[in-house]
Design a protein around this motif. Structure first.
Motif, PDB file in Angstrom:
ATOM      1  N   GLN A 350       0.827  -1.203   0.000  1.00  0.00           N
ATOM      2  CA  GLN A 350       0.000   0.000   0.000  1.00  0.00           C
ATOM      3  C   GLN A 350       0.863   1.255   0.000  1.00  0.00           C
ATOM      4  OE1 GLN A 350      -2.971   0.248   3.159  1.00  0.00           O
ATOM      5  NE2 GLN A 350      -2.679   2.456   3.262  1.00  0.00           N
ATOM      6  N   ASN A 353       2.828   1.589  -3.403  1.00  0.00           N
ATOM      7  CA  ASN A 353       1.990   2.090  -4.507  1.00  0.00           C
ATOM      8  C   ASN A 353       1.655   3.574  -4.326  1.00  0.00           C
ATOM      9  OD1 ASN A 353       1.917  -0.384  -5.848  1.00  0.00           O
ATOM     10  ND2 ASN A 353       0.189  -1.111  -4.610  1.00  0.00           N
ATOM     11  N   ASN A 354       1.438   4.005  -3.088  1.00  0.00           N
ATOM     12  CA  ASN A 354       1.155   5.426  -2.847  1.00  0.00           C
ATOM     13  C   ASN A 354       2.330   6.306  -3.263  1.00  0.00           C
ATOM     14  OD1 ASN A 354      -1.371   4.842  -1.840  1.00  0.00           O
ATOM     15  ND2 ASN A 354      -0.733   4.885   0.324  1.00  0.00           N
ATOM     16  N   LYS A 356       4.655   5.555  -5.476  1.00  0.00           N
ATOM     17  CA  LYS A 356       4.765   5.512  -6.933  1.00  0.00           C
ATOM     18  C   LYS A 356       3.828   6.537  -7.568  1.00  0.00           C
ATOM     19  CE  LYS A 356       4.969   1.785  -9.290  1.00  0.00           C
ATOM     20  NZ  LYS A 356       4.674   0.432  -9.849  1.00  0.00           N
ATOM     21  N   MET A 357       2.652   6.692  -6.964  1.00  0.00           N
ATOM     22  CA  MET A 357       1.681   7.642  -7.504  1.00  0.00           C
ATOM     23  C   MET A 357       2.093   9.081  -7.188  1.00  0.00           C
ATOM     24  SD  MET A 357      -2.367   7.951  -6.587  1.00  0.00           S
ATOM     25  CE  MET A 357      -1.951   8.363  -4.899  1.00  0.00           C
ATOM     26  N   LEU A 358       2.605   9.342  -5.987  1.00  0.00           N
ATOM     27  CA  LEU A 358       2.948  10.704  -5.583  1.00  0.00           C
ATOM     28  C   LEU A 358       4.228  11.206  -6.244  1.00  0.00           C
ATOM     29  CD1 LEU A 358       2.177  10.454  -1.735  1.00  0.00           C
ATOM     30  CD2 LEU A 358       0.861  11.713  -3.463  1.00  0.00           C
ATOM     31  N   TYR A 359       5.144  10.311  -6.533  1.00  0.00           N
ATOM     32  CA  TYR A 359       6.433  10.728  -7.088  1.00  0.00           C
ATOM     33  C   TYR A 359       6.679   9.965  -8.400  1.00  0.00           C
ATOM     34  CZ  TYR A 359       6.987  12.532  -2.375  1.00  0.00           C
ATOM     35  OH  TYR A 359       6.793  13.200  -1.184  1.00  0.00           O
ATOM     36  N   PRO A 360       5.998  10.334  -9.463  1.00  0.00           N
ATOM     37  CA  PRO A 360       6.158   9.634 -10.745  1.00  0.00           C
ATOM     38  C   PRO A 360       7.544   9.810 -11.345  1.00  0.00           C
ATOM     39  CG  PRO A 360       4.785  11.575 -10.990  1.00  0.00           C
ATOM     40  CD  PRO A 360       4.997  11.403  -9.532  1.00  0.00           C
TER      41      PRO A 360
END
Length: 496
Positions: A350, A353-354, A356-360
């Motif tokens: 969790q 994945n968070n 990965k989404m916040l820091y592309p």
């Protein structure tokens, strides 16, 4: 207040030692009293039965000998039948001589008085020194009465001739019990003396034993009084030599005392740290407000700059206070989150994945070596917080190579996590200091990145509270690896 405490201490008397000594003495007194009463009653009853049997036996033998006469009893007949025993022939002398001799000797005993009366109730023969009138013509079983102030058994039996079957007189026996009563009184006095002595001895022994066994309790009380007088003292209760409940009580008290002192130190540290860290932002805000009050509010550029700087400092103050609260709660995990458990793989993925989404712009990779889902002994939010702080630090201190690697594995006892970045790195002299409160490797750069130096302290405190560990490995210019271990919940505990 002191007067009230003195009154309370006075009300507490007598001490527990005296109460214990009194209780043990009272218990022993009751037991010995019961034993003495039973012993006394049993002995007296047995002695009374023996005396009564002797009295009856002697009287019955006298009646039997007198019954050999075939005429009314008189002095001469009574004497011959009781003393001379004329009717015993030579063939049976050897057979009966021992019993007859014994009977004659009984007649000579001072405690037995035998009285023989004719049919007119005239005394014709006696073995006692004192005369005694016939009390009744009817047979009487042994009863206790007095004869000239001497207690004893009184027995009355009519005498019937063995040949004519006619009444020829009366026998009245008095068995003196004065010696028996004297023995009984001596026995009673002896038992009373022994009981008093046992009460005194048991009281002394009870006091000594209670003083010995309650010594750890007194030591514990004295320790409490010392702490009450001086809360800052570092005194502890000495560990008793015995391995009993009082030793457990001392261990528990010392453990509670250490915990209370730890909480007090944490509170003092919290106040000290907050006051120290808030001093700078408060001074910055105060400086901007003073400048605006004097002349800066007329200049829009200065006004905007001061407001922006003040808001930035306020935001940093909010973050600082929240982190300090998090750190304080991390030190009290054993109170609020002692039995919490978490599914490790679920939380790790969790958070992964968070980020990965916040820091592309970053490349995140994960190496999952778990064969199955593992349950760890930690509160879910705290595990998330630990991962967020470590990953956030990895992002903050990454340089050109924006890559974060996360691994998860387990052995039979622990979950093993590792977070690796490829950023600035930490020198060896600073590596052991990164977990200290408010420590920053590069304070100027850390402040620019919004750090207060509390993140890794929070992580370490949380892991310490959950019996976990964290270690850092780093090389300057190559990056840092943080390795974390958290105890697993064993399968039998999960089944429960």
């Amino acid at each position: 207040m002191k007067r009230k405490n003195t009154e309370v201490k006075e009300l507490r008397k007598p001490s527990l030692t005296l109460k214990w000594a009194f209780a043990s003495s009272f218990f022993i007194f009751i037991v010995i009293t019961a034993f003495a009463i039973i012993t006394y009653k049993t002995a007296v009853n047995l002695m009374m039965e023996r005396e009564q049997e002797d009295a009856e036996q002697s009287t019955y033998e006298a009646v039997s000998h007198l019954a050999d006469a075939n005429k009314q009893l008189d002095k001469e007949t009574s004497y011959k039948n009781l003393i001379e025993l004329p009717n015993i022939n030579e063939e049976v002398v050897n057979e009966h001589s021992q019993g007859d001799t014994s009977f004659v000797s009984e007649l000579g005993q001072t405690h037995l008085s035998l009285y023989v009366y004719d049919l007119q109730e005239n005394l014709v023969f006696r073995t006692g020194e004192k005369e005694l009138a016939l009390r009744s013509e009817k047979p009487k079983e042994p009863i206790i009465t007095t004869n000239e102030n001497s207690p004893g058994y009184l027995m009355i039996h009519p005498v019937f001739s063995k040949e004519t079957r006619e009444k020829i007189g009366y026998v009245q026996g008095f068995y003196d019990l004065s010696s028996f009563y004297e023995i009984r009184n001596r026995l009673l006095i002896t038992l009373i003396i022994l009981e008093v002595l046992s009460l005194l001895i048991s009281g002394i022994l009870g006091y000594l034993l209670s003083s010995h066994f309650l010594k750890p309790l007194k030591t514990l009380r004295n320790t409490m009084e010392s702490i009450q007088k001086d809360p800052q003292t570092s005194i502890h209760t000495p560990e008793p030599k015995s391995k009993d409940e009082l030793a457990d009580l001392s261990d528990i008290f010392n453990s509670m005392l250490d915990r209370m002192r730890s909480y007090t130190e944490q509170q003092e540290q919290f106040v000290e740290d907050v006051s120290h860290e808030l001093r700078t932002p408060v001074a910055v805000i105060e400086g901007h407000l003073n400048m605006l009050q004097r002349w800066g509010k007329e200049d829009p550029e200065i006004l905007e700059e001061s407001i922006e700087a003040s808001l930035q400092e306020i935001s940093r103050m909010k973050t600082l206070v929240q982190e300090m609260l998090d750190l304080s709660r991390a030190e009290q995990v054993d109170i609020y989150y002692k039995n919490e458990t978490t599914r490790a793989r679920e939380v790790v993925y969790q958070v992964f994945n968070n980020f990965k989404m916040l820091y592309p712009e970053f490349t995140f990779t994960i190496d999952d070596a778990l064969r199955q889902e593992e349950t760890v002994q930690i509160y879910r939010d705290h595990l998330e917080q630990i991962l967020i702080i470590i990953l956030d630090n990895a992002i903050k201190y990454s340089t050109q190579r924006k890559e974060i690697h996360l691994s998860i594995a387990s052995n039979q006892q622990e979950l093993e996590l590792a977070v690796q970045d490829f950023g600035e790195g930490i020198s060896q002299e600073n590596l052991d200091k990164v977990f200290r409160r408010f420590y920053r490797v590069d304070k100027a750069r850390a402040r620019d990145k919004g750090g207060n130096g509390l993140g890794l302290s929070i992580v370490q405190k949380l892991l310490d509270s959950y019996k976990g560990t964290i270690v850092a490995e780093s090389s300057l210019g190559q990056g840092t690896i943080f390795r974390i271990s958290i105890p697993l919940v064993q399968k039998e505990e999960i089944d429960k």
